[in-house]
Design a protein around this motif. Structure first.
Motif, PDB file in Angstrom:
ATOM      1  N   GLN A 194       0.850  -1.187   0.000  1.00  0.00           N
ATOM      2  CA  GLN A 194       0.000   0.000   0.000  1.00  0.00           C
ATOM      3  C   GLN A 194       0.885   1.236   0.000  1.00  0.00           C
ATOM      4  OE1 GLN A 194      -2.338  -0.317   3.562  1.00  0.00           O
ATOM      5  NE2 GLN A 194      -2.927  -2.433   3.111  1.00  0.00           N
ATOM      6  N   GLU A 195       0.240   2.380  -0.167  1.00  0.00           N
ATOM      7  CA  GLU A 195       0.982   3.635  -0.190  1.00  0.00           C
ATOM      8  C   GLU A 195       1.778   3.839   1.100  1.00  0.00           C
ATOM      9  OE1 GLU A 195       2.662   6.360  -2.081  1.00  0.00           O
ATOM     10  OE2 GLU A 195       1.054   5.229  -3.071  1.00  0.00           O
ATOM     11  N   ARG A 196       1.151   3.514   2.272  1.00  0.00           N
ATOM     12  CA  ARG A 196       1.729   3.779   3.564  1.00  0.00           C
ATOM     13  C   ARG A 196       2.975   2.917   3.847  1.00  0.00           C
ATOM     14  NH1 ARG A 196       0.076   3.697   9.003  1.00  0.00           N
ATOM     15  NH2 ARG A 196      -1.116   1.805   8.749  1.00  0.00           N
ATOM     16  N   CYS A 197       3.051   1.741   3.189  1.00  0.00           N
ATOM     17  CA  CYS A 197       4.148   0.804   3.431  1.00  0.00           C
ATOM     18  C   CYS A 197       5.508   1.431   3.129  1.00  0.00           C
ATOM     19  CB  CYS A 197       3.999  -0.441   2.559  1.00  0.00           C
ATOM     20  SG  CYS A 197       2.551  -1.421   2.957  1.00  0.00           S
ATOM     21  N   ARG A 198       5.551   2.296   2.121  1.00  0.00           N
ATOM     22  CA  ARG A 198       6.840   2.829   1.678  1.00  0.00           C
ATOM     23  C   ARG A 198       7.393   3.892   2.622  1.00  0.00           C
ATOM     24  NH1 ARG A 198       7.223   0.376  -3.232  1.00  0.00           N
ATOM     25  NH2 ARG A 198       5.273   0.162  -4.397  1.00  0.00           N
ATOM     26  N   ALA A 199       6.513   4.472   3.454  1.00  0.00           N
ATOM     27  CA  ALA A 199       6.964   5.527   4.364  1.00  0.00           C
ATOM     28  C   ALA A 199       7.056   5.015   5.804  1.00  0.00           C
ATOM     29  CB  ALA A 199       6.004   6.712   4.302  1.00  0.00           C
ATOM     30  N   HIS A 200       6.197   4.095   6.172  1.00  0.00           N
ATOM     31  CA  HIS A 200       6.086   3.652   7.561  1.00  0.00           C
ATOM     32  C   HIS A 200       6.790   2.314   7.768  1.00  0.00           C
ATOM     33  CE1 HIS A 200       4.325   2.733  11.442  1.00  0.00           C
ATOM     34  NE2 HIS A 200       3.892   1.592  10.932  1.00  0.00           N
ATOM     35  N   HIS A 201       7.706   2.287   8.735  1.00  0.00           N
ATOM     36  CA  HIS A 201       8.389   1.037   9.054  1.00  0.00           C
ATOM     37  C   HIS A 201       7.609   0.304  10.125  1.00  0.00           C
ATOM     38  CE1 HIS A 201      11.660  -1.490  10.901  1.00  0.00           C
ATOM     39  NE2 HIS A 201      11.673  -1.843   9.644  1.00  0.00           N
ATOM     40  N   PRO A 202       7.018  -0.875   9.824  1.00  0.00           N
ATOM     41  CA  PRO A 202       6.126  -1.545  10.783  1.00  0.00           C
ATOM     42  C   PRO A 202       6.875  -2.158  11.966  1.00  0.00           C
ATOM     43  CG  PRO A 202       6.396  -2.876   8.809  1.00  0.00           C
ATOM     44  CD  PRO A 202       7.131  -1.607   8.553  1.00  0.00           C
ATOM     45  N   GLU A 203       6.172  -2.261  13.093  1.00  0.00           N
ATOM     46  CA  GLU A 203       6.707  -2.908  14.293  1.00  0.00           C
ATOM     47  C   GLU A 203       6.290  -4.374  14.293  1.00  0.00           C
ATOM     48  OE1 GLU A 203       8.662  -1.448  16.705  1.00  0.00           O
ATOM     49  OE2 GLU A 203       8.718   0.185  15.235  1.00  0.00           O
ATOM     50  N   LEU A 204       7.039  -5.171  15.080  1.00  0.00           N
ATOM     51  CA  LEU A 204       6.657  -6.571  15.256  1.00  0.00           C
ATOM     52  C   LEU A 204       5.478  -6.616  16.231  1.00  0.00           C
ATOM     53  CD1 LEU A 204       7.913  -9.279  14.223  1.00  0.00           C
ATOM     54  CD2 LEU A 204       9.113  -9.421  16.394  1.00  0.00           C
ATOM     55  N   VAL A 205       4.293  -7.066  15.754  1.00  0.00           N
ATOM     56  CA  VAL A 205       3.126  -7.083  16.637  1.00  0.00           C
ATOM     57  C   VAL A 205       2.604  -8.499  16.827  1.00  0.00           C
ATOM     58  CG1 VAL A 205       2.376  -4.730  16.109  1.00  0.00           C
ATOM     59  CG2 VAL A 205       1.571  -6.646  14.695  1.00  0.00           C
ATOM     60  N   SER A 206       2.029  -8.746  17.984  1.00  0.00           N
ATOM     61  CA  SER A 206       1.528 -10.077  18.295  1.00  0.00           C
ATOM     62  C   SER A 206       0.203 -10.319  17.574  1.00  0.00           C
ATOM     63  CB  SER A 206       1.338 -10.200  19.809  1.00  0.00           C
ATOM     64  OG  SER A 206       0.758 -11.447  20.097  1.00  0.00           O
ATOM     65  N   VAL A 207       0.075 -11.502  16.957  1.00  0.00           N
ATOM     66  CA  VAL A 207      -1.186 -11.828  16.282  1.00  0.00           C
ATOM     67  C   VAL A 207      -1.731 -13.156  16.798  1.00  0.00           C
ATOM     68  CG1 VAL A 207      -0.810 -10.553  14.143  1.00  0.00           C
ATOM     69  CG2 VAL A 207       0.173 -12.835  14.388  1.00  0.00           C
TER      70      VAL A 207
END
Lengths: 324, 314
Positions: free
Chosen positions: A295-308
């Motif tokens: 998505q557009e946001r993926c290129r700017a935002h570095h995701p955190e490791l989240v529990s699923v």
């Protein structure tokens, strides 16, 4: 307290003209007696992680940040001599290219005896006898005679058994196996994997198993860590990970395992593209350039490791939103 | 090992034969008439013809070769052109002096080159390594005759601490003999030392990059064990091989030093033979020096096979 705890590890190669950030904030734990798989393609930082744990990073590699605790003691605080006593005695290593790892001009038995001589107070003769015993234990017949042979006189499988014998010599709490079966044919692969499982059940050693091949580790590992571009992108129990892979990268890896059941696929799906250059990592998600769900946001935002789920965590924007 | 040794020794025989052919053909292919060259342009045609007849140079080349080579196994190397003396005893008489200088020079070269080269390799890019690189490059680039002359002028002529020219046999006066030995041996050693040092450094660095050294550390072996059994053991084997291939440096350097210090070895005999255009003497000397070269290489090969278990398979 876990046996091994890697906490926010960051390792980089500081070349004169550029810095290659090989490992970026990796955290994981290995419990006593547990077999954990560390999966990633070439250049994902899995070998550098392992070299950092043993503090054997080749120059100009440096551990920039983080802690590596063995039973709560930070290995990075140990003196050289204290670290030497950890290697081979408490954390042992099994490598991919066994022939290259064996000294070509010293008999096999002496190379195992060297481990006893380095970590225990034994005479040379006793160390030799113990080495022969180790060779016998990893299933090498006529061990007394074979111990006098040289590495090039051994088959690939026997060379790998020798390396395992050296690793098991001092009953280590943790065995790090860095792609130990990659160079072997399939039947020998199974024998080596059985040998490692036996080490766990008989000696209680935990195993950190490094591989680029998900299929090999399925039956061996209790838990799996998936590494991509120097960070962990998904981790969870083997079963969970195979049943419901969350990260698009994990899904891609699983899809590229050839199946023996169901429909015959004409083409094996592959993940398009190449991993990012570790000297110039993107600011956003590192998998974005190859991801089908980008998505557009993926290129700017570095995701955190989240529990699923229970012990299941993923580093992807798709799952960040679902957590409160 | 025994089989391998016998095999190599058997192979040595045709090698020596091939060498004799090369040496013979090489000498006889030199343009111009050897006799004319030896006696000079002013000599009469009759005199030249008479000499050619006397030395059998009118016979076909093959006959001359067979005549020459059939004497070799019995130690007959022919006679010199000028004094008409048998060559073999002349050369033989020079062996003690030559051997003494060669061994002393080699010993000094090893004492200078090995430890420094190994340390520089183990501590690559350290200040010591940089110092070693500069000094060894300087020593390596300096011509042997120049190095010898400098030592001779400083220690022998200016400060007069050591005799700079000549030789006394060890059997006659051991102390004097050693005094005379110092300058030529040190010159030869300092000339060859940087060479050995650089080879040792390269061999150590190569061994350090091997995976078995890294794995030895992963096994938690002590630094001493890793260096002695994993690094040096392998480095010295490859050094031995490189050294064998470069033994010509020692042999040719020795000739220069003998001439410079008036050391009555086989090297000086060759230089004199060349200056006097004594073809027979040159032919014999080249054959002997080349045989020594081959013999040393044979020795190195056997030693290599003994030290490296992988060799005999090849």
């Amino acid at each position: 307290m876990p046996l091994l705890e890697v906490d926010d590890l960051e390792a980089a190669f500081l070349f004169a003209d550029r810095t290659v950030r090989a490992v970026n904030g990796v955290s994981f734990a290995v419990e006593a007696g547990e077999i954990v798989g560390l999966i990633g393609e070439s250049g994902s930082g899995k070998s550098v992680t392992v070299q950092s744990i043993l503090r054997l990073l080749p120059s100009p590699g440096r551990i920039v940040r983080g802690a590596i605790r063995l039973n709560g003691v930070n290995l990075l605080d140990l003196s050289r001599e204290q670290m030497r006593q950890v290697r081979g005695r408490r954390i042992a290593m099994v490598v991919q290219d066994a022939l290259a790892a064996l000294n070509p001009v010293i008999p096999i038995g002496e190379q195992i005896a060297d481990v006893f001589l380095a970590h225990t107070q034994v005479k040379r003769q006793t160390a030799w006898e113990k080495a022969v015993g180790m060779l016998r234990r990893v299933g090498i017949s006529a061990a007394e005679e074979r111990a006098r042979h040289y590495a090039h006189e051994f088959s690939g499988g026997m060379q790998q058994r020798t390396v395992i014998a050296a690793a098991l010599a001092c009953t280590p709490e943790l065995i790090i196996a860095d792609e130990p079966t990659t160079a072997l044919d399939v039947t020998v692969q199974q024998q080596i994997l059985a040998l490692l499982q036996q080490a766990r059940s008989e000696l209680g050693s935990a195993i950190l198993y490094i591989s680029h091949d998900l299929a090999v580790v399925t039956h061996l590992c209790d838990r799996i860590l998936i590494m991509y571009a120097g960070e962990i992108v998904e981790q969870g129990p083997t079963r969970t990970l195979f049943r419901s892979p969350k990260h698009p990268y994990t899904q891609g890896l699983l899809a590229s395992i050839p199946s023996l059941h169901g429909d015959v696929q004409e083409y094996l799906p592959a993940i398009p593209g190449l991993p990012p250059n570790a000297a110039a990592l993107p600011t956003g998600c590192r998998f974005a350039a190859r991801c089908t769900f980008v998505q557009e946001r993926c290129r700017a935002h570095h995701p955190e490791l989240v529990s699923v789920g229970s012990h299941h965590a993923v580093r992807c924007i798709l799952y960040e939103a679902t957590t409160p | 090992m025994l089989r391998y040794t016998l095999y190599r020794l058997l192979l040595f025989v045709p090698l020596l034969w091939g060498l004799s052919v090369v040496v013979f053909v090489y000498i006889h292919l030199i343009p111009g008439d050897p006799v004319q060259a030896m006696v000079g342009a002013s000599a009469s045609q009759e005199f030249v013809a008479q000499l050619r007849e006397e030395f059998g140079l009118n016979r076909p080349l093959l006959v001359q070769y067979v005549d020459w080579i059939s004497g070799l196994p019995a130690g007959d190397l022919g006679i010199t052109f000028r004094s008409r003396q048998p060559i073999a005893p002349l050369l033989l008489a020079r062996i003690p002096a030559t051997l003494q200088l060669a061994l002393a020079g080699l010993l000094i070269a090893l004492l200078v080159g090995l430890p420094s080269g190994i340390l520089a390799g183990l501590f690559k890019n350290s200040p010591f390594d940089h110092l070693f690189s500069i000094l060894s490059l300087a020593g390596y680039s300096m011509p042997l005759f120049w190095l010898g002359t400098l030592l001779m002028v400083w220690l022998g002529v200016s400060w007069k601490v050591l005799p700079s020219q000549g030789y006394v046999p060890f059997t006659q006066d051991p102390l004097k003999n050693l005094q005379y030995l110092v300058l030529p041996a040190v010159s030869l050693g300092l000339g060859l030392g940087p060479y050995i040092g650089r080879m040792a450094r390269a061999a150590v660095i190569e061994a350090l990059q091997e995976q078995y050294v890294n794995y030895a550390h992963a096994k938690g072996l002590r630094m001493r064990t890793v260096v002695n059994r994993y690094v040096l053991r392998n480095a010295m084997i490859s050094l031995l091989v490189v050294f064998g291939l470069n033994i010509g440096f020692l042999l040719s350097g020795q000739i220069v030093i003998e001439e410079l210090f008036n050391w009555p070895g086989a090297g000086r005999l060759i230089v004199r033979a060349v200056l006097e255009r004594d073809y027979f003497m040159i032919q014999a000397s080249v054959l002997i020096y080349a045989s020594i070269f081959l013999a040393i290489n044979l020795l190195v090969e056997l030693l290599h096979a003994y030290l490296d278990p992988r060799v005999q398979l090849k």
